[in-house]
Design a protein around this motif. Structure first.
Motif, PDB file in Angstrom:
ATOM      1  N   GLN A 224      -9.849 -11.508  10.708  1.00  0.00           N
ATOM      2  CA  GLN A 224      -9.264 -12.297   9.829  1.00  0.00           C
ATOM      3  C   GLN A 224      -9.089 -11.720   8.460  1.00  0.00           C
ATOM      4  O   GLN A 224      -8.226 -11.820   7.725  1.00  0.00           O
ATOM      5  CB  GLN A 224     -10.281 -13.642   9.812  1.00  0.00           C
ATOM      6  CG  GLN A 224     -10.400 -14.363  10.942  1.00  0.00           C
ATOM      7  CD  GLN A 224     -11.456 -15.299  10.868  1.00  0.00           C
ATOM      8  OE1 GLN A 224     -12.125 -15.332   9.756  1.00  0.00           O
ATOM      9  NE2 GLN A 224     -11.439 -16.458  11.834  1.00  0.00           N
ATOM     10  N   GLU A 225      -9.937 -10.561   8.259  1.00  0.00           N
ATOM     11  CA  GLU A 225      -9.967  -9.883   6.875  1.00  0.00           C
ATOM     12  C   GLU A 225      -8.330  -9.147   6.986  1.00  0.00           C
ATOM     13  O   GLU A 225      -7.778  -8.958   5.907  1.00  0.00           O
ATOM     14  CB  GLU A 225     -10.989  -8.893   6.538  1.00  0.00           C
ATOM     15  CG  GLU A 225     -12.335  -9.542   6.328  1.00  0.00           C
ATOM     16  CD  GLU A 225     -13.453  -8.581   6.123  1.00  0.00           C
ATOM     17  OE1 GLU A 225     -14.501  -9.166   5.600  1.00  0.00           O
ATOM     18  OE2 GLU A 225     -13.386  -7.789   6.528  1.00  0.00           O
ATOM     19  N   VAL A 226      -8.174  -8.644   7.989  1.00  0.00           N
ATOM     20  CA  VAL A 226      -6.803  -7.696   8.047  1.00  0.00           C
ATOM     21  C   VAL A 226      -5.798  -8.714   8.065  1.00  0.00           C
ATOM     22  O   VAL A 226      -4.666  -8.322   7.168  1.00  0.00           O
ATOM     23  CB  VAL A 226      -6.846  -7.150   9.741  1.00  0.00           C
ATOM     24  CG1 VAL A 226      -5.229  -6.615   9.736  1.00  0.00           C
ATOM     25  CG2 VAL A 226      -7.710  -5.955   9.479  1.00  0.00           C
ATOM     26  N   ALA A 227      -5.906  -9.905   8.730  1.00  0.00           N
ATOM     27  CA  ALA A 227      -4.742 -10.834   8.538  1.00  0.00           C
ATOM     28  C   ALA A 227      -4.528 -11.339   6.785  1.00  0.00           C
ATOM     29  O   ALA A 227      -3.396 -11.624   6.407  1.00  0.00           O
ATOM     30  CB  ALA A 227      -5.066 -12.170   9.253  1.00  0.00           C
ATOM     31  N   ALA A 228      -5.959 -11.555   6.399  1.00  0.00           N
ATOM     32  CA  ALA A 228      -5.543 -12.153   5.011  1.00  0.00           C
ATOM     33  C   ALA A 228      -5.072 -11.023   4.118  1.00  0.00           C
ATOM     34  O   ALA A 228      -4.512 -11.454   3.139  1.00  0.00           O
ATOM     35  CB  ALA A 228      -7.379 -12.445   4.441  1.00  0.00           C
ATOM     36  N   ALA A 229      -5.673  -9.600   4.257  1.00  0.00           N
ATOM     37  CA  ALA A 229      -4.971  -8.776   3.613  1.00  0.00           C
ATOM     38  C   ALA A 229      -3.542  -8.370   3.611  1.00  0.00           C
ATOM     39  O   ALA A 229      -2.685  -8.272   2.560  1.00  0.00           O
ATOM     40  CB  ALA A 229      -5.581  -7.257   3.884  1.00  0.00           C
ATOM     41  N   ASP A 230      -2.879  -8.691   4.767  1.00  0.00           N
ATOM     42  CA  ASP A 230      -1.601  -8.721   5.244  1.00  0.00           C
ATOM     43  C   ASP A 230      -0.629  -9.881   4.459  1.00  0.00           C
ATOM     44  O   ASP A 230       0.483  -9.681   3.937  1.00  0.00           O
ATOM     45  CB  ASP A 230      -1.377  -8.756   6.493  1.00  0.00           C
ATOM     46  CG  ASP A 230      -1.547  -7.483   7.509  1.00  0.00           C
ATOM     47  OD1 ASP A 230      -1.617  -6.271   6.819  1.00  0.00           O
ATOM     48  OD2 ASP A 230      -1.762  -7.562   8.661  1.00  0.00           O
ATOM     49  N   ALA A 231      -1.380 -10.987   4.294  1.00  0.00           N
ATOM     50  CA  ALA A 231      -0.868 -12.213   3.730  1.00  0.00           C
ATOM     51  C   ALA A 231      -0.825 -11.820   2.212  1.00  0.00           C
ATOM     52  O   ALA A 231       0.205 -12.236   1.666  1.00  0.00           O
ATOM     53  CB  ALA A 231      -1.685 -13.389   4.041  1.00  0.00           C
ATOM     54  N   ILE A 232      -1.747 -11.339   1.631  1.00  0.00           N
ATOM     55  CA  ILE A 232      -1.748 -10.864   0.294  1.00  0.00           C
ATOM     56  C   ILE A 232      -0.736  -9.853  -0.180  1.00  0.00           C
ATOM     57  O   ILE A 232      -0.146 -10.047  -1.330  1.00  0.00           O
ATOM     58  CB  ILE A 232      -3.345 -10.451  -0.306  1.00  0.00           C
ATOM     59  CG1 ILE A 232      -4.239 -11.404  -0.190  1.00  0.00           C
ATOM     60  CG2 ILE A 232      -3.199  -9.668  -1.528  1.00  0.00           C
ATOM     61  CD1 ILE A 232      -5.673 -11.036  -0.157  1.00  0.00           C
ATOM     62  N   LEU A 233      -0.476  -8.668   0.786  1.00  0.00           N
ATOM     63  CA  LEU A 233       0.455  -7.923   0.688  1.00  0.00           C
ATOM     64  C   LEU A 233       1.950  -8.472   0.691  1.00  0.00           C
ATOM     65  O   LEU A 233       2.751  -8.166  -0.122  1.00  0.00           O
ATOM     66  CB  LEU A 233       0.538  -6.881   1.624  1.00  0.00           C
ATOM     67  CG  LEU A 233       1.058  -5.518   1.432  1.00  0.00           C
ATOM     68  CD1 LEU A 233       0.682  -4.976   0.218  1.00  0.00           C
ATOM     69  CD2 LEU A 233       0.693  -4.543   2.550  1.00  0.00           C
ATOM     70  N   MET A 234       2.065  -9.369   1.667  1.00  0.00           N
ATOM     71  CA  MET A 234       3.357 -10.128   1.897  1.00  0.00           C
ATOM     72  C   MET A 234       3.824 -11.121   0.335  1.00  0.00           C
ATOM     73  O   MET A 234       4.737 -11.145  -0.039  1.00  0.00           O
ATOM     74  CB  MET A 234       3.330 -10.912   3.129  1.00  0.00           C
ATOM     75  CG  MET A 234       3.339 -10.132   4.330  1.00  0.00           C
ATOM     76  SD  MET A 234       3.284 -11.018   5.762  1.00  0.00           S
ATOM     77  CE  MET A 234       4.936 -11.977   5.685  1.00  0.00           C
ATOM     78  N   GLU A 235       3.010 -12.045   0.006  1.00  0.00           N
ATOM     79  CA  GLU A 235       2.932 -12.632  -1.026  1.00  0.00           C
ATOM     80  C   GLU A 235       3.064 -11.743  -2.509  1.00  0.00           C
ATOM     81  O   GLU A 235       4.180 -12.289  -3.186  1.00  0.00           O
ATOM     82  CB  GLU A 235       1.616 -13.655  -1.400  1.00  0.00           C
ATOM     83  CG  GLU A 235       1.604 -14.434  -0.253  1.00  0.00           C
ATOM     84  CD  GLU A 235       0.436 -15.495  -0.384  1.00  0.00           C
ATOM     85  OE1 GLU A 235       0.157 -15.896  -1.701  1.00  0.00           O
ATOM     86  OE2 GLU A 235      -0.062 -16.172   0.447  1.00  0.00           O
ATOM     87  N   ALA A 236       2.520 -10.891  -2.512  1.00  0.00           N
ATOM     88  CA  ALA A 236       2.717  -9.936  -3.823  1.00  0.00           C
ATOM     89  C   ALA A 236       4.088  -9.317  -3.651  1.00  0.00           C
ATOM     90  O   ALA A 236       4.696  -9.182  -4.688  1.00  0.00           O
ATOM     91  CB  ALA A 236       1.534  -8.761  -3.737  1.00  0.00           C
ATOM     92  N   GLU A 237       4.506  -8.742  -2.521  1.00  0.00           N
ATOM     93  CA  GLU A 237       5.805  -8.324  -2.379  1.00  0.00           C
ATOM     94  C   GLU A 237       6.889  -9.186  -2.847  1.00  0.00           C
ATOM     95  O   GLU A 237       7.843  -9.032  -3.347  1.00  0.00           O
ATOM     96  CB  GLU A 237       5.941  -7.834  -0.905  1.00  0.00           C
ATOM     97  CG  GLU A 237       7.492  -7.131  -0.800  1.00  0.00           C
ATOM     98  CD  GLU A 237       7.374  -5.997   0.598  1.00  0.00           C
ATOM     99  OE1 GLU A 237       6.296  -6.195   1.414  1.00  0.00           O
ATOM    100  OE2 GLU A 237       8.659  -6.050   0.938  1.00  0.00           O
ATOM    101  N   SER A 238       6.804 -10.308  -1.998  1.00  0.00           N
ATOM    102  CA  SER A 238       7.922 -11.434  -2.330  1.00  0.00           C
ATOM    103  C   SER A 238       7.816 -11.768  -3.952  1.00  0.00           C
ATOM    104  O   SER A 238       9.096 -11.996  -4.685  1.00  0.00           O
ATOM    105  CB  SER A 238       7.246 -12.792  -1.706  1.00  0.00           C
ATOM    106  OG  SER A 238       7.409 -12.515  -0.277  1.00  0.00           O
ATOM    107  N   ALA A 239       6.667 -11.751  -4.719  1.00  0.00           N
ATOM    108  CA  ALA A 239       6.662 -12.075  -6.157  1.00  0.00           C
ATOM    109  C   ALA A 239       7.184 -10.848  -6.929  1.00  0.00           C
ATOM    110  O   ALA A 239       8.156 -11.165  -7.828  1.00  0.00           O
ATOM    111  CB  ALA A 239       5.297 -12.210  -6.542  1.00  0.00           C
ATOM    112  N   LEU A 240       7.123  -9.486  -6.310  1.00  0.00           N
ATOM    113  CA  LEU A 240       7.698  -8.406  -7.280  1.00  0.00           C
ATOM    114  C   LEU A 240       9.494  -8.546  -6.901  1.00  0.00           C
ATOM    115  O   LEU A 240       9.925  -8.149  -7.869  1.00  0.00           O
ATOM    116  CB  LEU A 240       7.100  -7.209  -6.779  1.00  0.00           C
ATOM    117  CG  LEU A 240       5.851  -6.988  -7.071  1.00  0.00           C
ATOM    118  CD1 LEU A 240       5.365  -5.565  -6.261  1.00  0.00           C
ATOM    119  CD2 LEU A 240       5.686  -6.514  -8.541  1.00  0.00           C
ATOM    120  N   ILE A 241       9.506  -8.976  -5.745  1.00  0.00           N
ATOM    121  CA  ILE A 241      11.238  -9.277  -5.469  1.00  0.00           C
ATOM    122  C   ILE A 241      11.693 -10.328  -6.289  1.00  0.00           C
ATOM    123  O   ILE A 241      12.674 -10.005  -6.829  1.00  0.00           O
ATOM    124  CB  ILE A 241      11.499  -9.174  -4.092  1.00  0.00           C
ATOM    125  CG1 ILE A 241      10.990  -8.196  -3.100  1.00  0.00           C
ATOM    126  CG2 ILE A 241      12.821  -9.703  -3.774  1.00  0.00           C
ATOM    127  CD1 ILE A 241      10.985  -8.453  -1.699  1.00  0.00           C
TER     128      ILE A 241
END
Length: 206
Positions: A151-168
């Motif tokens: 779950q921690e891996v999944a949460a880290a991936d979700a954080i990364l995806m949200e951060a990437e979308s925000a930077l875009i």
């Protein structure tokens, strides 16, 4: 057929927990969110991404927002429990994260559940009885607390995806945003913290 809104990406205009106002392409969406979600949204004017649930009643359409899909899944499961409405579900999510709630249910920890706002002994007992089987529908095999690493891996991936979308959304190219985030991956627990680290690192190397 009811129109569903599953996700919003925009600019935070107002934040007064549990109430939020998000500007999405010039349209202001009013939402209610758990305090845990409000706490990670950053400041007024910051870009935000929320997973949403639209509750439709005869007298109102209410939109609820969550920082990740796990919170939304638990919210949707909670409101199926007899006597638990959206207000109490938000209070539960405000006082306890998804993993901790699942642990309490499986351990039948009534004392911990009654410490949540609005949850008395009878409600806690009902939550344990009705949520125990429903939680199995979206947990990994074995006890939920034994799968924390996944779950921690999944949460880290979700954080990364949200951060990437925000930077875009801020104007960075996808490849540029991914490169910036890869340099600071794993160093933050929220999308906002990760974005700040990525921007600071990028400016420092400029």
């Amino acid at each position: 057929m009811n129109t569903m809104i599953g996700r919003l990406q925009g600019i935070l205009l107002e934040k007064s927990a549990p109430d939020l106002l998000i500007d999405v392409a010039g349209v202001g969406y009013e939402l209610q969110a758990p305090i845990s979600t409000c706490a990670v949204l950053g400041r007024i004017g910051d870009p935000v991404i929320l997973y949403t649930h639209l509750a439709i009643r005869e007298d109102a359409h209410q939109l609820y927002g969550f920082s990740d899909k796990g919170q939304r899944t638990l919210f949707r499961t909670l409101i199926k429990v007899s006597g638990v409405g959206p207000k109490l579900a938000l209070a539960i999510l405000s006082g306890m994260d998804v993993n901790s709630f699942a642990q309490c249910v499986h351990a039948e920890d009534i004392n911990a559940l009654t410490k949540l706002p609005g949850v008395g002994k009878k409600t806690a007992e009902r939550l344990i009885v009705e949520m125990r089987d429903r939680l199995k529908e979206w947990q990994t095999p074995g006890p939920l607390w034994d799968a924390v690493s996944q779950q921690e891996v999944a949460a880290a991936d979700a954080i990364l995806m949200e951060a990437e979308s925000a930077l875009i959304a801020l104007g960075y190219k996808p490849t540029e945003a991914a490169k910036m985030l890869n340099k600071v991956a794993g160093q933050a627990t929220t999308p906002e913290e990760l974005i700040r680290l990525a921007l600071r690192n990028s400016l420092g190397n400029a």
